[in-house]
Scaffold this motif. Structure first.
Motif, PDB file in Angstrom:
ATOM      1  N   ALA A 137       8.755  51.993  -8.017  1.00  0.00           N
ATOM      2  CA  ALA A 137       8.456  50.561  -7.926  1.00  0.00           C
ATOM      3  C   ALA A 137       6.993  50.328  -7.551  1.00  0.00           C
ATOM      4  O   ALA A 137       6.301  49.507  -8.159  1.00  0.00           O
ATOM      5  CB  ALA A 137       9.381  49.893  -6.908  1.00  0.00           C
ATOM      6  N   VAL A 138       6.520  51.054  -6.534  1.00  0.00           N
ATOM      7  CA  VAL A 138       5.128  50.906  -6.099  1.00  0.00           C
ATOM      8  C   VAL A 138       4.176  51.307  -7.231  1.00  0.00           C
ATOM      9  O   VAL A 138       3.172  50.630  -7.492  1.00  0.00           O
ATOM     10  CB  VAL A 138       4.861  51.745  -4.842  1.00  0.00           C
ATOM     11  N   PHE A 139       4.500  52.392  -7.915  1.00  0.00           N
ATOM     12  CA  PHE A 139       3.676  52.841  -9.034  1.00  0.00           C
ATOM     13  C   PHE A 139       3.580  51.760 -10.108  1.00  0.00           C
ATOM     14  O   PHE A 139       2.493  51.442 -10.596  1.00  0.00           O
ATOM     15  CB  PHE A 139       4.255  54.126  -9.626  1.00  0.00           C
ATOM     16  N   LEU A 140       4.717  51.172 -10.468  1.00  0.00           N
ATOM     17  CA  LEU A 140       4.737  50.165 -11.528  1.00  0.00           C
ATOM     18  C   LEU A 140       4.048  48.877 -11.095  1.00  0.00           C
ATOM     19  O   LEU A 140       3.350  48.231 -11.886  1.00  0.00           O
ATOM     20  CB  LEU A 140       6.172  49.887 -11.960  1.00  0.00           C
ATOM     21  N   LEU A 141       4.242  48.484  -9.834  1.00  0.00           N
ATOM     22  CA  LEU A 141       3.608  47.260  -9.342  1.00  0.00           C
ATOM     23  C   LEU A 141       2.085  47.373  -9.334  1.00  0.00           C
ATOM     24  O   LEU A 141       1.384  46.358  -9.404  1.00  0.00           O
ATOM     25  CB  LEU A 141       4.123  46.926  -7.938  1.00  0.00           C
ATOM     26  N   ASP A 142       1.604  48.585  -9.261  1.00  0.00           N
ATOM     27  CA  ASP A 142       0.152  48.793  -9.283  1.00  0.00           C
ATOM     28  C   ASP A 142      -0.410  48.865 -10.705  1.00  0.00           C
ATOM     29  O   ASP A 142      -1.631  48.934 -10.882  1.00  0.00           O
ATOM     30  CB  ASP A 142      -0.212  50.089  -8.541  1.00  0.00           C
ATOM     31  N   ARG A 143       0.471  48.826 -11.677  1.00  0.00           N
ATOM     32  CA  ARG A 143       0.030  48.936 -13.065  1.00  0.00           C
ATOM     33  C   ARG A 143      -0.425  47.572 -13.597  1.00  0.00           C
ATOM     34  O   ARG A 143       0.232  46.551 -13.376  1.00  0.00           O
ATOM     35  CB  ARG A 143       1.158  49.457 -13.952  1.00  0.00           C
ATOM     36  N   LEU A 144      -1.531  47.566 -14.298  1.00  0.00           N
ATOM     37  CA  LEU A 144      -2.057  46.335 -14.890  1.00  0.00           C
ATOM     38  C   LEU A 144      -1.092  45.810 -15.953  1.00  0.00           C
ATOM     39  O   LEU A 144      -0.638  46.557 -16.815  1.00  0.00           O
ATOM     40  CB  LEU A 144      -3.422  46.611 -15.524  1.00  0.00           C
ATOM     41  N   GLY A 145      -0.755  44.538 -15.846  1.00  0.00           N
ATOM     42  CA  GLY A 145       0.077  43.904 -16.864  1.00  0.00           C
ATOM     43  C   GLY A 145       1.563  43.960 -16.611  1.00  0.00           C
ATOM     44  O   GLY A 145       2.344  43.432 -17.412  1.00  0.00           O
ATOM     45  N   VAL A 146       1.994  44.554 -15.506  1.00  0.00           N
ATOM     46  CA  VAL A 146       3.435  44.608 -15.231  1.00  0.00           C
ATOM     47  C   VAL A 146       3.944  43.189 -14.975  1.00  0.00           C
ATOM     48  O   VAL A 146       3.288  42.384 -14.307  1.00  0.00           O
ATOM     49  CB  VAL A 146       3.741  45.535 -14.036  1.00  0.00           C
ATOM     50  N   ASP A 147       5.102  42.866 -15.533  1.00  0.00           N
ATOM     51  CA  ASP A 147       5.660  41.513 -15.435  1.00  0.00           C
ATOM     52  C   ASP A 147       6.542  41.409 -14.196  1.00  0.00           C
ATOM     53  O   ASP A 147       7.656  41.931 -14.162  1.00  0.00           O
ATOM     54  CB  ASP A 147       6.478  41.200 -16.690  1.00  0.00           C
ATOM     55  N   VAL A 148       6.044  40.707 -13.164  1.00  0.00           N
ATOM     56  CA  VAL A 148       6.815  40.563 -11.922  1.00  0.00           C
ATOM     57  C   VAL A 148       7.743  39.356 -11.973  1.00  0.00           C
ATOM     58  O   VAL A 148       8.553  39.153 -11.063  1.00  0.00           O
ATOM     59  CB  VAL A 148       5.876  40.451 -10.697  1.00  0.00           C
ATOM     60  N   ASN A 149       7.629  38.545 -13.022  1.00  0.00           N
ATOM     61  CA  ASN A 149       8.513  37.379 -13.181  1.00  0.00           C
ATOM     62  C   ASN A 149       9.503  37.575 -14.324  1.00  0.00           C
ATOM     63  O   ASN A 149      10.030  36.600 -14.871  1.00  0.00           O
ATOM     64  CB  ASN A 149       7.679  36.122 -13.434  1.00  0.00           C
ATOM     65  N   VAL A 150       9.762  38.826 -14.677  1.00  0.00           N
ATOM     66  CA  VAL A 150      10.665  39.125 -15.780  1.00  0.00           C
ATOM     67  C   VAL A 150      12.045  38.498 -15.530  1.00  0.00           C
ATOM     68  O   VAL A 150      12.536  38.474 -14.408  1.00  0.00           O
ATOM     69  CB  VAL A 150      10.783  40.651 -15.983  1.00  0.00           C
ATOM     70  N   GLU A 151      12.651  37.977 -16.588  1.00  0.00           N
ATOM     71  CA  GLU A 151      13.960  37.327 -16.486  1.00  0.00           C
ATOM     72  C   GLU A 151      15.024  38.178 -17.168  1.00  0.00           C
ATOM     73  O   GLU A 151      14.756  38.832 -18.187  1.00  0.00           O
ATOM     74  CB  GLU A 151      13.921  35.945 -17.138  1.00  0.00           C
TER      75      GLU A 151
END
Length: 205
Positions: free
Chosen positions: A53-67
């Motif tokens: 999760a931490v790795f992905l959250l640090d990635r540019l362009g990851v969608d944190v509001n995905v539905e």
């Protein structure tokens, strides 16, 4: 495979040593969706895979509001699982919610397309007494910009729902933090606002 990419499996099982190179290879699509509209980030947070999760959250362009397929945001579904005592990993859900709220792009007010409810509605609608962690979460959401005046498909705000469920302390907190010109007219006290809100709830119900 139910639409799962290799990165979905890596995130769900916590295989960060596999996820990292896969993410590099698919840098143009860091948010692949499976048949349930889950992304690797969704699965990492839901299954408590903190490293992934931490790795992905640090990635540019990851969608944190995905539905998901019902039009419910990742934040909303995580909070629902936490409040209702469900989810695949109960012990890490509070961490997952707070970690997600650290992201500037997270929309804490976005309503579910299915019900029109926000995360604050979710907390307010609990049939059980609101426990301190849930009250603290509501306060965090408000500080993070969650709009407690959003109305769901039944025309109710989170305050309306809290009052209907008898969560008076939560309702008072929501009203106190609300825009005063909408929730507490000039010259009115919080008690006046609660009484007025109760009338609205009774009318809607």
């Amino acid at each position: 495979t139910l639409g799962n990419a290799a990165s979905h499996y890596a995130a769900a099982y916590g295989w960060i040593e596999c996820l990292a190179p896969l993410s590099e290879l698919a840098a143009e699509n860091i948010n692949p969706r499976n048949d349930w509209s889950n992304t690797p980030l969704s699965l990492a947070l839901k299954w408590g895979r903190s490293g992934c999760a931490v790795f992905l959250l640090d990635r540019l362009g990851v969608d944190v509001n995905v539905e998901d397929r019902s039009g419910t945001t990742l934040l909303h579904s995580l909070v629902r699982a936490w409040i209702r005592g469900g989810g695949n990993n109960k012990t890490t859900l509070p961490w997952a919610v707070m970690r997600l709220l650290e992201q500037e792009e997270v929309d804490a007010s976005k309503p579910s397309k299915e019900t029109g409810r926000t995360v604050l509605h979710e907390i307010a609608s609990d049939d059980e007494p609101v426990k301190q962690p849930a009250a603290d979460l509501a306060a965090t959401l408000i500080r993070r910009g969650a709009d407690q005046l959003v109305r769901d498909d039944e025309g109710r705000s989170a305050t309306d729902v809290a009052l209907a469920k008898g969560h008076l302390q939560l309702a008072a907190m929501l009203l106190e933090a609300a825009d005063h010109k909408d929730a507490c007219p000039k010259g009115a006290t919080l008690l006046h606002a609660l009484a007025k809100q109760t009338e609205t709830v009774n009318h809607v119900l």
